[in-house]
Enzyme design. Structure first.
Site, mmCIF file in Angstrom:
data_model
loop_
_atom_site.group_PDB
_atom_site.id
_atom_site.type_symbol
_atom_site.label_atom_id
_atom_site.label_comp_id
_atom_site.label_asym_id
_atom_site.label_seq_id
_atom_site.Cartn_x
_atom_site.Cartn_y
_atom_site.Cartn_z
ATOM 1 N N GLY A 186 0.780 -1.239 0.000
ATOM 2 C CA GLY A 186 0.000 0.000 0.000
ATOM 3 C C GLY A 186 0.807 1.280 0.000
ATOM 4 O O GLY A 186 0.313 2.332 0.421
ATOM 5 N N ASN A 241 1.570 2.996 -2.586
ATOM 6 C CA ASN A 241 0.896 3.925 -3.514
ATOM 7 C C ASN A 241 -0.392 4.464 -2.907
ATOM 8 O O ASN A 241 -0.742 5.633 -3.111
ATOM 9 C CB ASN A 241 0.626 3.243 -4.857
ATOM 10 C CG ASN A 241 1.881 3.183 -5.698
ATOM 11 O OD1 ASN A 241 2.305 4.187 -6.260
ATOM 12 N ND2 ASN A 241 2.511 2.014 -5.748
ATOM 13 N N MET A 263 -3.891 -7.095 -7.241
ATOM 14 C CA MET A 263 -3.347 -8.191 -8.033
ATOM 15 C C MET A 263 -4.439 -9.142 -8.536
ATOM 16 O O MET A 263 -4.315 -10.353 -8.438
ATOM 17 C CB MET A 263 -2.275 -8.930 -7.211
ATOM 18 C CG MET A 263 -1.062 -8.044 -6.944
ATOM 19 S SD MET A 263 -0.595 -6.958 -8.317
ATOM 20 C CE MET A 263 1.119 -7.357 -8.495
ATOM 21 N N ILE A 273 -9.362 -7.552 -13.525
ATOM 22 C CA ILE A 273 -10.756 -7.179 -13.359
ATOM 23 C C ILE A 273 -11.545 -7.527 -14.633
ATOM 24 O O ILE A 273 -10.999 -7.538 -15.729
ATOM 25 C CB ILE A 273 -10.938 -5.715 -12.887
ATOM 26 C CG1 ILE A 273 -10.612 -4.729 -13.973
ATOM 27 C CG2 ILE A 273 -10.090 -5.426 -11.653
ATOM 28 C CD1 ILE A 273 -10.988 -3.312 -13.587
ATOM 29 N N HIS A 323 1.628 0.796 -13.309
ATOM 30 C CA HIS A 323 2.412 -0.389 -13.646
ATOM 31 C C HIS A 323 3.900 -0.035 -13.585
ATOM 32 O O HIS A 323 4.321 0.979 -14.149
ATOM 33 C CB HIS A 323 2.034 -0.887 -15.040
ATOM 34 C CG HIS A 323 2.693 -2.193 -15.333
ATOM 35 N ND1 HIS A 323 2.264 -3.384 -14.774
ATOM 36 C CD2 HIS A 323 3.791 -2.495 -16.061
ATOM 37 C CE1 HIS A 323 3.057 -4.356 -15.173
ATOM 38 N NE2 HIS A 323 3.992 -3.851 -15.947
HETATM 39 C C1 GAR Z 1 3.447 -1.231 -7.393
HETATM 40 O O1 GAR Z 1 4.820 -1.265 -7.740
HETATM 41 C C2 GAR Z 1 2.589 -1.328 -8.631
HETATM 42 O O2 GAR Z 1 3.146 -0.681 -9.731
HETATM 43 C C3 GAR Z 1 2.517 -2.808 -8.837
HETATM 44 O O3 GAR Z 1 2.347 -3.316 -7.538
HETATM 45 C C4 GAR Z 1 3.070 -2.496 -6.623
HETATM 46 C C5 GAR Z 1 2.202 -2.214 -5.426
HETATM 47 O O4 GAR Z 1 2.955 -1.588 -4.417
HETATM 48 N N1 GAR Z 1 1.451 -3.180 -9.704
HETATM 49 C C6 GAR Z 1 1.566 -4.123 -10.641
HETATM 50 O O5 GAR Z 1 2.558 -4.800 -10.792
HETATM 51 C C7 GAR Z 1 0.332 -4.315 -11.503
HETATM 52 N N2 GAR Z 1 0.582 -5.237 -12.546
HETATM 53 P P1 GAR Z 1 2.241 -0.897 -3.177
HETATM 54 O O6 GAR Z 1 1.287 -1.955 -2.567
HETATM 55 O O7 GAR Z 1 3.356 -0.581 -2.232
HETATM 56 O O8 GAR Z 1 1.511 0.303 -3.657
#
Ligand code: GAR
Length: 200
Positions: free
Chosen positions: A11, A13, A89, A92, A108
């Site tokens: 989390g 982001n 993950m 959808i 991404h």
């Molecule tokens: C992030 O790096 C995001 O870009 C990636 O998951 C991570 C989540 O981090 N998403 C993907 O790979 C989607 N295919 P967070 O939980 O610390 O925000």
């Protein structure tokens, strides 16, 4: 305007967006976190920012579409205008995409269309690319295929470790994602087919 974040992991982001809302960079209410993982770290962050969090257990649904029906029902009930996928993950379903057409964003950790899917940072690193980066895009019915809103590149340094690259990618994500959300909410994104123009 009401925002919901959907996340499955740490989390960071989510937190970048919550902070941007708190300091007024994003003028909207971060109303809701939805997660599909009961023990996801993002839930602690939601508590810290007093954001309502809902765990939806995929085990209780027969299909991905049934799961998404529940998500959409909650998003509508909470009057959500913008859905922000932040490390959610799950793929959808078209049902969900259509219910929030051009109102779902995803981040991404690579320069799409390269290295779509999971573990993108590591796959790009192991491939030996010299440049990678971050993409924020609108979600369409494909996987990591929607129109690109923001994209920024990072040069991989000589002898850089994977850990160092991951840290730099995440730092970049935490800058780009709040900006993309802000541009969306200010109505500054003009979608023309695959192209997204940003109005000054
Ligand atoms: C992030 O790096 C995001 O870009 C990636 O998951 C991570 C989540 O981090 N998403 C993907 O790979 C989607 N295919 P967070 O939980 O610390 O925000």
């Amino acid at each position: 305007m009401n925002i919901a974040v959907l996340a499955s992991g740490r989390g960071t982001n989510f937190e970048a967006i919550a902070k941007a809302v708190k300091r007024g960079f994003i003028r909207a209410r971060l109303k809701l976190l939805i997660t599909d993982k009961e023990n996801a770290g993002v839930r602690e962050r939601a508590k810290k920012f007093a954001v309502k969090d809902i765990f939806i257990d995929p085990k209780n649904f027969k299909s991905r579409q049934d799961f998404d029906r529940e998500v959409v029902k909650i998003l509508k009930k909470e009057k959500i205008n913008l859905v922000v996928l932040a490390g959610f993950m799950r793929i959808i379903t078209p049902y969900f995409v259509r219910a929030f057409k051009n109102r779902i964003l995803n981040i991404h950790p690579a320069i799409l269309p390269s290295f779509g899917g999971v573990n993108a940072i590591e796959r790009a690193y192991n491939y030996g690319v010299k440049v990678t980066g971050v993409t924020v895009h609108l979600v369409d019915e494909g996987i990591d295929t929607g129109p690109i809103i923001l994209q920024e590149a990072l040069k991989i340094r000589e002898e850089e470790s994977l850990q160092s690259l991951e840290e730099r990618i995440h730092k970049l994500e935490h800058r780009l994602y709040p900006l993309a959300v802000k541009l969306f909410l200010e109505g500054r994104l003009k979608i023309k087919g695959r192209k997204v123009e940003i109005k000054a």
